[in-house]
Scaffold this motif. Sequence first.
Motif, PDB file in Angstrom:
ATOM      1  N   ASP A   1       1.340  -1.616   0.324  1.00 15.86           N
ATOM      2  CA  ASP A   1       0.057  -0.119   0.287  1.00 15.86           C
ATOM      3  C   ASP A   1       0.600   1.300   0.173  1.00 15.86           C
ATOM      4  O   ASP A   1       0.612   2.587  -0.567  1.00 15.86           O
TER       5      ASP A   1
ATOM      6  N   LYS B   1       0.728   3.903  -2.618  1.00 12.06           N
ATOM      7  CA  LYS B   1       0.112   5.213  -3.045  1.00 12.06           C
ATOM      8  C   LYS B   1       1.333   6.244  -2.432  1.00 12.06           C
ATOM      9  O   LYS B   1       1.145   7.307  -2.246  1.00 12.06           O
TER      10      LYS B   1
ATOM     11  N   SER C   1      -3.847   2.584   8.779  1.00 15.21           N
ATOM     12  CA  SER C   1      -4.571   1.773   7.318  1.00 15.21           C
ATOM     13  C   SER C   1      -5.805   3.585   7.767  1.00 15.21           C
ATOM     14  O   SER C   1      -6.273   3.688   6.112  1.00 15.21           O
ATOM     15  N   ASN C   2      -6.296   3.048   8.311  1.00 13.30           N
ATOM     16  CA  ASN C   2      -6.662   5.462   8.054  1.00 13.30           C
ATOM     17  C   ASN C   2      -5.760   6.072   7.715  1.00 13.30           C
ATOM     18  O   ASN C   2      -6.672   6.596   6.564  1.00 13.30           O
TER      19      ASN C   2
ATOM     20  N   LYS D   1      -5.918   4.870   3.835  1.00 15.03           N
ATOM     21  CA  LYS D   1      -6.979   5.132   3.044  1.00 15.03           C
ATOM     22  C   LYS D   1      -7.682   6.360   3.604  1.00 15.03           C
ATOM     23  O   LYS D   1      -8.425   6.710   1.727  1.00 15.03           O
ATOM     24  N   TYR D   2      -7.517   7.598   3.687  1.00 15.25           N
ATOM     25  CA  TYR D   2      -7.568   8.782   4.176  1.00 15.25           C
ATOM     26  C   TYR D   2      -6.719   9.559   4.074  1.00 15.25           C
ATOM     27  O   TYR D   2      -7.051  10.634   4.673  1.00 15.25           O
TER      28      TYR D   2
ATOM     29  N   ASN E   1     -16.528   6.702   2.851  1.00 19.22           N
ATOM     30  CA  ASN E   1     -16.793   5.619   4.088  1.00 19.22           C
ATOM     31  C   ASN E   1     -16.345   4.593   3.577  1.00 19.22           C
ATOM     32  O   ASN E   1     -15.449   3.190   3.400  1.00 19.22           O
TER      33      ASN E   1
ATOM     34  N   LEU F   1     -14.378   2.861   1.079  1.00 16.12           N
ATOM     35  CA  LEU F   1     -13.225   2.661   1.307  1.00 16.12           C
ATOM     36  C   LEU F   1     -12.977   1.164   1.940  1.00 16.12           C
ATOM     37  O   LEU F   1     -11.957   0.083   2.850  1.00 16.12           O
TER      38      LEU F   1
ATOM     39  N   GLY G   1     -14.558   1.077   5.477  1.00 15.26           N
ATOM     40  CA  GLY G   1     -14.589   2.220   6.576  1.00 15.26           C
ATOM     41  C   GLY G   1     -16.424   1.820   7.424  1.00 15.26           C
ATOM     42  O   GLY G   1     -17.009   1.686   6.796  1.00 15.26           O
TER      43      GLY G   1
END
Length: 442
Positions: free
Chosen positions: A302, A306, A339-340, A343-344, A397, A400, A402
């Motif tokens: 990841d 990214k 992971s947040n 993700k965000y 969210n 993704l 969540g």
Amino acid sequence: MFFENYFKNYIIHEQETRSNNIVSSINKLYNNGNFDVNSIENLGMIALEEGMIIKVKDNQNNIIWDATLHNNGLCKQMLEHMAQNMSNKYLNENAGYVENKYNILSDSNVVGTLELGYYGPFYFNDHDLSFINGINKIIFVVGIITLLLSLIIGSIISNRITKPILKVINKTKHISDGYFDEVITDKSNTKEIAELISSVNDLAKKLENQENLRKKLTSNVAHELRTPLTSIKVNLEAMIDGVLEIDERRLKSCNEEISRLTRLVSDLEKLTNCENENLVLNKEKFDLFEIINSIIKIFEKDFIDKNISVKINGNIYNEKIIIYADKDKIIQIIINILSNSIKYSKKSINIDINITKVKKNNNEYINIAFKDNGIGISKENLPYIFERFYMVDKSRNSSLGGSGIGLTICKAIIEAHNGNIKINSELDIGTEIIIELPNISV
Ligand code: ADP
């Protein structure tokens, strides 16, 4: 009673002093082998006025002066008056005429005897009686005034205490009926009452929050379940009715929704476990630094995808940081937070992990701060971020994966470890999550 007893002892002591004075005066009235009869008579008359009957005799038992011979009528009258004074109020079986004998000395030789009689063991004359009565009256009046004052002050104080307590009782009844919004506005100067009022107000507020949270939780769970279930239902019904063709893409989409539901249920289970008051932590000693490094490896792909760079800093960088905690649960927290951040965030961000030891109130803590320069969270959303199902952007969210439970689980785990979790964030600048764990391995 106390006063009269005290006064009685004073009178007995006074009687002794007067008797001793008369004895020493009579001793002085024997000069050159003779008694000074005139002076003895004078002394005898003064003593008689003070309630004492004296009789002086020489060595041959001849009477030199005798108050009863001098004025028997007066002596009798005096004794009767004394007996009457004392019999009214101070009945005493042993009370009556007492006579004491003393030797009259001249140059240490006994030259005669003095018989001294009085009403004993003590006697109150008219002055003494009026003094006692006066004092008793004052004590009585003061007693009544004190009683009235204490009744008035007592009722004022009890009024001050009971009034707010009655309000608190009413308020608690309202609370038990589910009305949490009324606040007791009364102020009290009594510290305990003021504390009681503020505790009840706090209690009402907390119960209101809990109630709101409960209602929100139910509606959130319903909402979270409805969306995937509807999507599955619509797809399956259309396929059953032949409106839609049964193909791999549609089946995959249904499967994804089912996965989402499974994930949600498993998150809820995790949360219930962590918030359980009887949560058993399987604590063990492990190297926090090593654990963070191995989790970073899990997310390697990841990070590359990214273009995220991760750095571990801190004053104890590269040292072993042994902590005593539930390893699996700490791993879960770190995974949730990292992971947040992934993700965000848009592409190309930095994640800094700072590990420090801090001292607070003589206790040592390990601080782990995760800082990213991702999209951040707005001020309005920040206070609710640890609440279950709270999501800043619901649709984003959900897409993704969540469900707004990740940070709630983190908080529950940290609190079970007697630690703290804080969040600082600014929109478009980044987010920092700080975990504070008690360092009990030291
Ligand atoms: P989820 O399980 O859906 O990720 P969390 O409880 O972990 O829910 O997070 C709650 C909300 O906090 C998310 O909806 C997200 O908007 C926001 N959030 C959490 N971490 C970050 C971060 N590092 N950057 C920006 N927003 C974040």
